[in-house]
Design an enzyme around this catalytic site. Structure first.
Site, mmCIF file in Angstrom:
data_model
loop_
_atom_site.group_PDB
_atom_site.id
_atom_site.type_symbol
_atom_site.label_atom_id
_atom_site.label_comp_id
_atom_site.label_asym_id
_atom_site.label_seq_id
_atom_site.Cartn_x
_atom_site.Cartn_y
_atom_site.Cartn_z
ATOM 1 N N LEU A 354 0.833 -1.206 0.000
ATOM 2 C CA LEU A 354 0.000 0.000 0.000
ATOM 3 C C LEU A 354 0.859 1.244 0.000
ATOM 4 O O LEU A 354 0.458 2.298 -0.491
ATOM 5 C CB LEU A 354 -0.906 0.014 1.231
ATOM 6 C CG LEU A 354 -2.029 -1.019 1.255
ATOM 7 C CD1 LEU A 354 -2.681 -1.041 2.625
ATOM 8 C CD2 LEU A 354 -3.063 -0.714 0.183
ATOM 9 N N GLY A 357 6.431 4.055 4.557
ATOM 10 C CA GLY A 357 6.671 5.271 5.322
ATOM 11 C C GLY A 357 7.997 5.142 6.052
ATOM 12 O O GLY A 357 8.776 4.234 5.779
ATOM 13 N N GLY A 358 8.202 6.046 6.942
ATOM 14 C CA GLY A 358 9.462 6.059 7.672
ATOM 15 C C GLY A 358 9.649 4.851 8.555
ATOM 16 O O GLY A 358 10.773 4.469 8.873
ATOM 17 N N PHE A 359 8.569 4.207 8.935
ATOM 18 C CA PHE A 359 8.704 3.067 9.854
ATOM 19 C C PHE A 359 8.791 1.729 9.131
ATOM 20 O O PHE A 359 9.202 0.746 9.696
ATOM 21 C CB PHE A 359 7.510 3.016 10.820
ATOM 22 C CG PHE A 359 7.453 4.197 11.734
ATOM 23 C CD1 PHE A 359 8.388 4.325 12.761
ATOM 24 C CD2 PHE A 359 6.489 5.171 11.581
ATOM 25 C CE1 PHE A 359 8.329 5.414 13.615
ATOM 26 C CE2 PHE A 359 6.433 6.259 12.431
ATOM 27 C CZ PHE A 359 7.354 6.391 13.458
ATOM 28 N N VAL A 362 3.771 -0.967 4.277
ATOM 29 C CA VAL A 362 2.411 -1.347 4.642
ATOM 30 C C VAL A 362 1.815 -2.179 3.509
ATOM 31 O O VAL A 362 1.902 -1.798 2.342
ATOM 32 C CB VAL A 362 1.542 -0.102 4.905
ATOM 33 C CG1 VAL A 362 0.141 -0.511 5.316
ATOM 34 C CG2 VAL A 362 2.175 0.773 5.982
ATOM 35 N N LYS A 377 1.514 -3.562 8.784
ATOM 36 C CA LYS A 377 2.665 -2.654 8.773
ATOM 37 C C LYS A 377 3.866 -3.357 9.375
ATOM 38 O O LYS A 377 3.809 -3.805 10.522
ATOM 39 C CB LYS A 377 2.315 -1.406 9.577
ATOM 40 C CG LYS A 377 3.372 -0.340 9.516
ATOM 41 C CD LYS A 377 2.807 0.975 10.017
ATOM 42 C CE LYS A 377 3.745 2.111 9.704
ATOM 43 N NZ LYS A 377 3.074 3.393 9.751
ATOM 44 N N ASP A 474 2.645 11.828 15.598
ATOM 45 C CA ASP A 474 2.936 11.860 14.160
ATOM 46 C C ASP A 474 1.697 12.215 13.353
ATOM 47 O O ASP A 474 1.316 11.524 12.434
ATOM 48 C CB ASP A 474 3.519 10.516 13.727
ATOM 49 C CG ASP A 474 4.258 10.626 12.398
ATOM 50 O OD1 ASP A 474 4.554 11.775 11.973
ATOM 51 O OD2 ASP A 474 4.519 9.582 11.788
HETATM 52 N N1 LIG Z 1 -4.837 1.094 7.659
HETATM 53 C C1 LIG Z 1 -4.552 1.398 6.404
HETATM 54 N N2 LIG Z 1 -5.433 1.156 5.422
HETATM 55 C C2 LIG Z 1 -5.119 1.487 4.157
HETATM 56 N N3 LIG Z 1 -3.969 2.019 3.774
HETATM 57 C C3 LIG Z 1 -3.047 2.265 4.696
HETATM 58 C C4 LIG Z 1 -3.277 1.956 6.066
HETATM 59 N N4 LIG Z 1 -2.177 2.293 6.763
HETATM 60 C C5 LIG Z 1 -1.308 2.788 5.885
HETATM 61 N N5 LIG Z 1 -1.808 2.784 4.631
HETATM 62 C C6 LIG Z 1 -1.162 3.230 3.400
HETATM 63 O O1 LIG Z 1 0.195 2.920 3.480
HETATM 64 C C7 LIG Z 1 0.979 4.085 3.255
HETATM 65 C C8 LIG Z 1 2.225 3.990 4.098
HETATM 66 O O2 LIG Z 1 1.875 4.130 5.439
HETATM 67 P P1 LIG Z 1 2.936 4.433 6.560
HETATM 68 O O3 LIG Z 1 2.193 4.703 7.797
HETATM 69 O O4 LIG Z 1 3.937 3.353 6.547
HETATM 70 O O5 LIG Z 1 3.671 5.700 6.025
HETATM 71 P P2 LIG Z 1 3.368 7.209 6.306
HETATM 72 O O6 LIG Z 1 2.051 7.320 6.963
HETATM 73 O O7 LIG Z 1 3.585 7.924 5.048
HETATM 74 O O8 LIG Z 1 4.494 7.622 7.324
HETATM 75 P P3 LIG Z 1 4.609 7.232 8.859
HETATM 76 O O9 LIG Z 1 5.581 6.131 8.835
HETATM 77 O O10 LIG Z 1 5.121 8.456 9.514
HETATM 78 O O11 LIG Z 1 3.274 6.809 9.343
HETATM 79 C C9 LIG Z 1 0.085 5.217 3.634
HETATM 80 O O12 LIG Z 1 0.422 6.354 2.936
HETATM 81 C C10 LIG Z 1 -1.290 4.724 3.245
HETATM 82 O O13 LIG Z 1 -1.542 5.011 1.888
HETATM 83 MG MG LIG Z 2 1.420 6.269 8.547
#
Ligand SMILES: Nc1ncnc2c1ncn2[C@@H]1O[C@H](COP(=O)(O)OP(=O)(O)OP(=O)(O)O)[C@@H](O)[C@H]1O
Ligand SMILES: [Mg+2]
Ligand SMILES: *[C@@H]1O[C@H](CO)[C@@H](O)[C@H](O)[C@H]1NC(C)=O
Ligand SMILES: *[C@@H]1O[C@H](CO)[C@@H](O)[C@H](O)[C@H]1NC(C)=O
Ligand SMILES: *[C@@H]1O[C@H](CO)[C@@H](O)[C@H](O)[C@H]1NC(C)=O
Ligand SMILES: *[C@@H]1O[C@H](CO)[C@@H](O)[C@H](O)[C@H]1NC(C)=O
Ligand SMILES: *[C@@H]1O[C@H](CO)[C@@H](O)[C@H](O)[C@H]1NC(C)=O
Ligand SMILES: *[C@@H]1O[C@H](CO)[C@@H](O)[C@H](O)[C@H]1NC(C)=O
Ligand SMILES: *[C@@H]1O[C@H](CO)[C@@H](O)[C@H](O)[C@H]1NC(C)=O
Length: 666
Positions: A354, A357-359, A362, A377, A474
């Site tokens: 999907l 991100g920094g962590f 997903v 994640k 965050d």
């Molecule tokens: N619960 C979810 N349902 C659908 N898509 C999701 C979900 N969680 C994350 N995503 C998708 O995955 C992407 C990456 O999420 P992630 O949280 O890893 O990165 P981020 O939000 O950009 O940064 P951070 O690591 O600071 O949260 C998101 O931009 C979103 O599109």
């Molecule tokens: Mg995120």
């Protein structure tokens, strides 16, 4: 004639053998039902097996074996004539190769037990080519031969013969018996592997030798196989041994005697076949012979198979390996098995990715059992430090249920990896809508305002309504996810906390996303509800302006930070100019201005100036009027403030870095 035998034999304490002796010395007899504990004189390969069989040959090639009744018997009557005698025995020939036995065995009456110079093979261990027909041999034998030796004028390869001093039988016949009723002849195959019974009767009076053979469970047939008249007086000496001789050649055969009875001047005791030891299974050795080819192959295949299975299991184990500690037991219900997650995401395939991100990455997945759509994640973590606290926090956060929060379903732990499982949000994250080029995805003002109010309500719940104060740490557009009803839901709360642990005194790590971090967070690294409010303020500006919090590609240096740019327009009284141009002026100006001003208020550098989330909600719901911003309050410039804190936004990646570690000079 001295018959010292009886008393001696009685002292033998024979196990299976019973010695019956008559009153008259001439009535000596014995009966062996198996040979356990007996005192036979044996040589070469002859031995008694553990179950009581007399094994004359043991499968050794070109070998011979003898077994004799240990003491000589007195065969002659005072008149010099050989006594009548009667012998019964049960024998069996077995082989490694099914019905491929070779050579036979013989019952023998001989002047001594020394057959050391006799030859194996066709000589049956009885004689050799020098002595083969010598009258000095003084032996009488009944051969049960399975090989046709032309030199001895053998009639066939399955015969019974009467031998005097040599292997040229004086009379022989194909092995078999005459049926008592029909009188017809039935062949018996000596090397069939089946046990057979032999009766040898000699009449001293009639000088007649009768030899009868039948399969082992049969009664003695009335008609003998061989009946011949021959005076044994010149052959058998006064003192003679009785026993068996057998030999093998190039085919490994085993010759067994199961039972044996003898009687002088009387018919031999009947052998009770039910009391005899059992022959080993035919081809028992054949297994080992076959095994020479098949077993290695089978073993090799087995080992290969086991190896393959082990590798598979190991791979499986490694593939699905998890890390589990005792303290996690209490979090059991929130724990997912890695295997389930692996299958749900089809092995974490890229097509299910999907976003990253920094962590970590997903993935989208569907739980097999419940068909529930999930977002998985994968967060890499190196240190186990603080993991316990974090997990307990994750789990407790898992209990939080709010319509504006992304539900955390559970977690899974592997080595160096933490996996978090969330509800899947079908409409993705908000940033996609704010910054996409496709205009049809652009959200209208009503939707934006609805999402803003939702996120405010979610954050308020985290800060004040839930049993503990939960700091999100965050807040940003990419962590605002949209469910199927386009409701804003705050995701990833508490996760930044994972990186908060291990803070030492020398450095201060601020965790958050560039542009959303309050100055005091950058400075001290301490998150508080008010640092969340700061980030929320930036988020408000971001949603309304449709601009990223940090804009590097702008001509105006002072517009680097979105706050400064909005602030500039506020001072100039042109706040509406900051509203996202993609809305094409189709928006509620009051609401937009309220949100922009609230955004500025929330992202005020001084914590004292920021409202709490309760107040934010009230301003948004217009339950409270927003306090008028004064020039004095707003006489700051975020960029220079931040630079004063030792923060240089240019040195940091312009792509929104999620975690930034800043060494605060302390
Ligand atoms: N619960 C979810 N349902 C659908 N898509 C999701 C979900 N969680 C994350 N995503 C998708 O995955 C992407 C990456 O999420 P992630 O949280 O890893 O990165 P981020 O939000 O950009 O940064 P951070 O690591 O600071 O949260 C998101 O931009 C979103 O599109
Ligand atoms: Mg995120
Ligand atoms: C057979 O007997 C001989 C002599 O006792 C012995 O050396 C040999 O090991 C035996 N072979 C088997 C297979 O028992
Ligand atoms: C077995 O018989 C022999 C005679 O051939 C004798 O010397 C020996 O003592 C006997 N052994 C036993 C245990 O009776
Ligand atoms: C058996 O006979 C051979 C000669 O034929 C002799 O060498 C050997 O010593 C004899 N063995 C015994 C035990 O008497
Ligand atoms: C064996 O010897 C006897 C005499 O001892 C003789 O009559 C007979 O023909 C011989 N048989 C053979 C086959 O040599
Ligand atoms: C014994 O048999 C061999 C052939 O195997 C023969 O040459 C020899 O003469 C025979 N000996 C006697 C005594 O019959
Ligand atoms: C018995 O065996 C002989 C010789 O092997 C053979 O010729 C005969 O046909 C067999 N008879 C029966 C009834 O099997
Ligand atoms: C041998 O058999 C015949 C007839 O089959 C019989 O008359 C004779 O008594 C038998 N002899 C012995 C010693 O059993």
């Amino acid at each position: 004639m001295k018959f010292f035998l009886p008393c001696l034999l009685l002292s033998l304490g024979l196990h299976h053998a019973s010695i019956i002796t008559g009153d008259s010395p001439g009535d000596f007899q014995f009966l062996y039902l198996g040979f356990l504990g007996t005192n036979l004189s044996m040589d070469e390969t002859a031995t008694i097996t553990s179950n009581g069989l007399l094994e004359l040959t043991n499968g050794t090639l070109d070998s011979k074996g003898h077994a004799f009744y240990p003491i000589p018997l007195h065969f002659r009557a005072p008149n010099g004539k050989v006594h009548s005698f009667s012998v019964t025995f049960v024998f069996g020939i077995r082989s490694s190769y099914l019905s491929m036995t070779r050579q036979g065995l013989a019952f023998v009456v001989a002047p001594n037990k020394n057959f050391s110079d006799a030859l194996p093979n066709q000589y049956l261990g009885l004689t050799n080519f020098v002595k083969n027909n010598s009258t000095k041999n003084h032996f009488f034998a009944i051969e049960l031969d399975t090989v046709q030796n032309v030199e001895f004028k053998d009639i066939d390869s399955n015969h019974v013969g009467i031998d005097i001093n040599g292997l040229n039988s004086i009379k022989s016949n194909t092995a078999g018996y005459y049926d008592d009723i029909s009188g017809s002849f039935h062949n018996l195959s000596l090397n069939s592997g089946n046990a057979m019974q032999v009766w040898v009767d000699y009449s001293g009076e009639a000088k007649q030798i009768n030899v009868t053979i039948a399969s082992f469970q049969m009664e003695k047939p009335a008609r003998s196989l061989i009946s011949t008249t021959y005076d044994l007086s010149p052959v058998i000496q006064e003192s003679a041994y009785i026993g068996f001789s057998s030999s093998t050649d190039e085919v490994d055969s085993r010759h067994y005697v199961l039972g044996w009875s003898f009687s002088m001047n009387k018919p031999a005791p009947k052998i009770d076949i039910s009391k005899l030891p059992k022959l080993p299974r035919n081809g028992q050795k054949s297994r080992s012979k076959l095994s020479e080819i098949i077993l290695p192959i089978a073993t090799a295949s087995f080992i290969t198979l086991v190896g393959a299975v082990l590798i598979l299991l190991l791979r499986r184990r490694l593939r699905y390996a998890e890390l589990k500690e005792d303290w996690e037991v209490e979090f059991g219900p929130h724990r997912f098995s890695y295997k389930d997650l692996y299958h749900a995401t089809e092995g974490f395939k890229n097509k299910n990715l999907l976003g990253a991100g920094g962590f970590g990455k997903v993935y989208k997945g569907v739980l097999k059992a419940s068909k529930l759509e999930i977002a998985v994640k994968r967060v890499s973590h190196e240190s186990r430090q603080g993991m316990k606290e974090f997990i307990s926090e994750v789990v407790s956060i898992g209990h939080i249920r709010h319509r504006n929060l992304v539900q955390l379903l559970g977690y899974c732990r592997r080595k160096d990896e933490l996996i978090l499982v969330y509800d899947y949000m079908s409409n993705g994250s908000l940033d996609k809508y704010l910054y996409c080029v496709e205009s049809k995805l652009t959200l209208n003002w009503d939707k934006r305002f609805w999402i803003i109010k939702g996120i405010a309500s979610g954050l308020l719940y985290l800060h004040e309504k839930w049993e503990k104060v939960v700091i999100h740490r965050d807040i940003k557009a990419s962590n605002v996810l949209l469910d199927s009803g386009m409701n804003g839901r705050l995701g990833d709360f508490g996760l930044a906390r994972l990186y908060d642990h291990g803070t030492d005194l020398q450095t201060t790590h601020a965790v958050g996303t560039m542009g959303y971090m309050a100055p005091e967070l950058v400075c001290t690294g301490k998150a508080s509800p008010l640092t969340d409010v700061f980030a929320f303020g930036i988020f408000l500006l971001e949603v309304t302006c449709g601009k990223r919090p940090v804009n590097h590609n702008t001509d105006d240096d002072r517009a680097l930070l979105l706050v400064d740019w909005v602030l500039k327009h506020w001072r100039e009284g042109s706040l509406t100019e900051t509203v996202d141009s993609r809305l094409r002026c189709d928006y509620n100006v009051d609401e937009a201005c309220l949100v922009l001003k609230l955004g500025l208020l929330c992202s005020h550098p001084f914590t004292s100036e920021r409202p709490n989330m309760q107040q934010v909600m009230q301003y948004l719901d217009r339950e409270l009027p927003l306090p008028e911003l004064t020039d004095a309050d707003m006489s700051f410039d975020m960029l220079s403030l931040m630079q004063d804190e030792g923060f240089d936004p240019f040195t940091l990646s312009s792509t929104i870095g999620t975690i930034s570690s800043i060494s605060g000079g302390r």
